[in-house]
Design an enzyme around this catalytic site. Structure first.
Site, PDB file in Angstrom:
ATOM      1  N   GLU A   1       0.816  -1.224   0.000  1.00  0.00           N
ATOM      2  CA  GLU A   1       0.000   0.000   0.000  1.00  0.00           C
ATOM      3  C   GLU A   1       0.846   1.269   0.000  1.00  0.00           C
ATOM      4  O   GLU A   1       0.558   2.217  -0.726  1.00  0.00           O
ATOM      5  CB  GLU A   1      -0.970   0.007   1.195  1.00  0.00           C
ATOM      6  CG  GLU A   1      -2.157  -0.949   1.045  1.00  0.00           C
ATOM      7  CD  GLU A   1      -1.829  -2.370   1.462  1.00  0.00           C
ATOM      8  OE1 GLU A   1      -0.686  -2.617   1.907  1.00  0.00           O
ATOM      9  OE2 GLU A   1      -2.713  -3.246   1.361  1.00  0.00           O
TER      10      GLU A   1
ATOM     11  N   HIS B   1      -9.572  -4.644  10.328  1.00  0.00           N
ATOM     12  CA  HIS B   1     -10.194  -4.457   9.012  1.00  0.00           C
ATOM     13  C   HIS B   1     -11.449  -3.594   9.077  1.00  0.00           C
ATOM     14  O   HIS B   1     -12.170  -3.490   8.103  1.00  0.00           O
ATOM     15  CB  HIS B   1     -10.583  -5.810   8.414  1.00  0.00           C
ATOM     16  CG  HIS B   1      -9.436  -6.611   7.896  1.00  0.00           C
ATOM     17  ND1 HIS B   1      -8.362  -6.969   8.676  1.00  0.00           N
ATOM     18  CD2 HIS B   1      -9.186  -7.130   6.662  1.00  0.00           C
ATOM     19  CE1 HIS B   1      -7.521  -7.686   7.955  1.00  0.00           C
ATOM     20  NE2 HIS B   1      -7.980  -7.787   6.738  1.00  0.00           N
TER      21      HIS B   1
END
Lengths: 324, 359
Positions: free
Chosen positions: A60, A129
């Site tokens: 990322e 998450h």
């Protein structure tokens, strides 16, 4: 008007913008050949090929930084985070590079990127998450933060976000991807910084964004049917820039406010709005500003409990009855 | 620490250097001297309290930036970390705008909003000036991505220090550079110390740092950075690889900074490194003195010419101080400028919604 899923509305926005502007590139993990982890980019790689739809490794910080660097040369990357929670590993790139480079260069550089993906709890995937980082990111001058509660809004806002010349953080929701709504076939844009009144009312303003708008709408229905309370529902749609006028207008109309947001309460978006209402509409208020946020603990896995950790219509109703 | 000895190979004969005119060679020397005199002047002003924040001096490393930048063409781009004055002057930024930025004045290259670590000149393909160690390495990759996406023949030169090589995003970038075949050249300027921690104490390594590129099947090279000819020769090969094959390279140049990590680093003399070490580099490996000697030897430079170049560089630096001194402070209103493109331009997007939240 065709009835389509939220994810399909986003998909149409990408396709239209890819066709309109040769500099638009979709990138992220599994966005191309896999069709997207949540199938938001389904079919786009097949249609537009390797140059416009790019699978990245699980890096990322690397690919968001790469997108920022490319945007300095005029490319317009639309970068998917499989979960917005993963932004934590790319924070330096998002905050320091995308967010600050225009300022630190005295306006010589701008960074026309969109970073997008789901930012929600409620799917039993555990705390790592399930973050809702819109309040973290909206706290950074230089970034813009957008959320969409419906497919219609998602499409119009996404097209605008892609054309915007500043970095736009676009928050979606896995629980909304399958929701259907009517989306016109003709092109339309929705400006950033314009809220939308999703339901008119006279007794209380429910101010929300993202999936919390749907929670507020459900609560409003019950409030009317069972408690004779007419609730107005304002969908902010954009956190930064923020439609302050729409908020204040609604407060002046109903004089009572409950803010609904899926952030944790400490420094939540709702906390900012609450402060704004206190500063600018104190005399209009007939009661304290109420807030309904996610329960203030890490997102619990337990499928039995997690739905209760997010704002529910019941909690909204309870809060409304406290302030009305 | 071990350092390369003075180069024995004659890099002046390398094709990229053989074609240099006498004037070109004097220009390389001039650019290095300009950086040194500018930074000496900035140090003086820092010590007088005229400059805020940090000041990371490049003195001792000038040959690396000047050598590499001298090779850049129209579609080649450059980005670096916080020790960025040398690269800025090498790409052609004026001493005036750089000194004014150190002073935090409105006439500074970043209007007083960036400071020492954040010089930018996109019109000269110079993308900063970045304060977070290795934070610029994915951006450099993105520049290469942009070059390739647009179908241009170019390279992105991304500089980093030896301390930056242990950050994760550098390896994420190397992986994608190889995977996507991007024309990026990572240039590690190894000055031996990541702040106060020596190379040996900070990096597990076999031969050198650049060798880590092998893990990604990326070509790499390591060389002394003190000879500007050698820097050019080694960097040109990497640029050629980027231009002709659209492939990345990792380069490592051994170099040395005479001053501390920043001027605030009090331990650099006799603390984490012996004073004698600094003296050895100053006396035997100074890139400017080495190159001066070389040009005298080649008879393309006289002592008199050197004197003129040096005097001009000192005068330019002194003038930049004057410029910075008389320049206006940024206005209070300017705090809210250059945050959002759309707001600055007062586009419809910039006029819609509230962007700032003080009142």
């Amino acid at each position: 008007m065709p009835l389509i899923e939220y994810r399909e509305a986003l998909n149409q926005a990408f396709a239209e913008e890819i066709e309109r502007d040769p500099n638009v590139v979709l990138m992220g993990e599994e966005v191309a050949q896999y069709d997207g982890a949540y199938k938001v980019t389904r079919g786009l790689w097949k249609k537009y090929g390797d140059k416009r739809v790019v699978d990245t490794p699980i890096s990322e910080a690397g690919f968001i930084g790469m997108g920022i660097g490319a945007s300095m040369l005029g490319i317009r990357p639309v970068i998917e985070l499989m979960f917005w929670s993963f932004a934590a590993v790319a924070y330096d790139q998002i905050i320091n590079n995308a967010g600050q480079i225009r300022y630190m260069s005295g306006g010589l550089i701008n960074c026309p990127i969109v970073i997008r993906g789901p930012a929600n709890g409620g799917t039993n995937v555990g705390a790592t998450h399930s973050h809702t980082p819109e309040s973290w990111l909206a706290a950074i001058p230089g970034l813009k933060v957008v959320t969409a509660a419906t497919g219609y809004d998602a499409k119009g806002l996404m097209k605008t976000a892609i054309r915007d010349n500043d970095p736009v953080m676009f928050m979606e929701n896995t629980l909304l991807y399958g929701e259907k709504c009517e989306v016109p076939t003709e092109e339309y844009l929705i400006p950033l910084g314009k809220a939308d009144c999703k339901r008119e009312g006279t007794d209380v303003s429910l101010i929300a964004y993202g999936r919390a708008v749907l929670t507020a709408l459900k609560a409003a229905k019950t409030l009317e049917a069972e408690h004779d309370i007419s609730a107005e529902v304002i969908d902010l749609r954009s956190i930064r820039p923020l439609d302050e006028d729409a908020i204040l207008e609604s407060v002046r109309k109903t004089h009572r406010v409950v803010l609904v947001d899926e952030n944790k309460p400490f420094c939540a978006v709702s906390a900012q709005i609450s402060s704004l209402i206190m500063e600018k509409a104190f005399d209009e208020l007939d009661g304290p500003v109420g807030r309904v946020c996610s329960l203030d603990a890490p997102a619990i896995y337990s499928p039995a409990l997690e739905p209760l950790q997010l704002p529910t219509p019941d909690r909204v109703i309870k809060k409304v009855r406290e302030v009305c | 620490m071990t350092k390369s000895v003075a180069p024995r190979v004659d890099f002046a004969k390398a094709p990229i250097n053989a074609k240099l005119t006498s004037e070109d060679k004097r220009t390389l020397l001039r650019e290095m001297l300009r950086i040194r005199r500018f930074e000496q002047a900035s140090l003086k002003m820092y010590q007088q309290g005229k400059v805020g924040g940090f000041l990371h001096l490049y003195i001792g490393q000038e040959s690396v930036a000047v050598g590499a930048v001298s090779l850049m063409g129209e579609h080649d781009h450059i980005i670096t970390a916080y020790r960025d004055h040398g690269h800025a002057l090498a790409v052609g930024m004026s001493m005036d705008e750089c000194m004014a930025e150190l002073y935090g004045k409105a006439t500074g290259c970043s209007k007083g909003k960036g400071g020492s670590m954040h010089f930018f000149a996109p019109d000269k393909n110079y993308w900063g000036g970045h304060g977070i160690v290795a934070g610029q390495t994915p951006l450099g990759l993105g520049l290469a991505y942009g070059i390739k996406y647009k179908g241009l023949t170019g390279a992105a030169l991304c500089f980093l220090g030896d301390g930056a090589v242990n950050q994760g995003c550098f390896y994420e970038s190397l992986n994608m550079a190889a995977l996507f075949e991007l024309p990026v050249v990572y240039v590690i300027e190894n000055n031996g110390y990541s702040m106060g921690t020596s190379l040996e104490r900070s990096s597990a390594l076999d031969k050198c740092l650049a060798q880590r590129a092998e893990a990604f099947k990326i070509d790499w090279d390591q060389a002394s950075g003190e000879d500007v000819y050698q820097v050019r020769e080694v960097t040109q090969k990497a640029i050629d690889r980027a231009h002709k094959e659209s492939k990345p390279t990792v380069l490592e140049f051994d170099t040395y900074r005479y001053y501390g990590h920043s001027v605030a680093d009090a331990n650099h003399k006799g603390g984490y490194r012996p004073e004698e070490e600094i003296e050895i580099f100053k006396k035997q490996h100074d890139p400017i003195q080495c190159f001066k000697a070389r040009l005298l030897d080649e008879q393309v430079l006289t002592e008199e010419q050197y004197g003129i170049i040096d005097t001009e560089a000192r005068a330019e630096a002194a003038a930049s101080i004057k410029f910075a001194e008389v320049s206006p402070q940024p206005t209070e209103e300017s705090i809210f400028e250059d945050v959002y493109f759309e707001v600055d331009r007062q586009t419809e997007a910039g006029r819609t919604g509230k962007h700032f939240f003080n009142d």
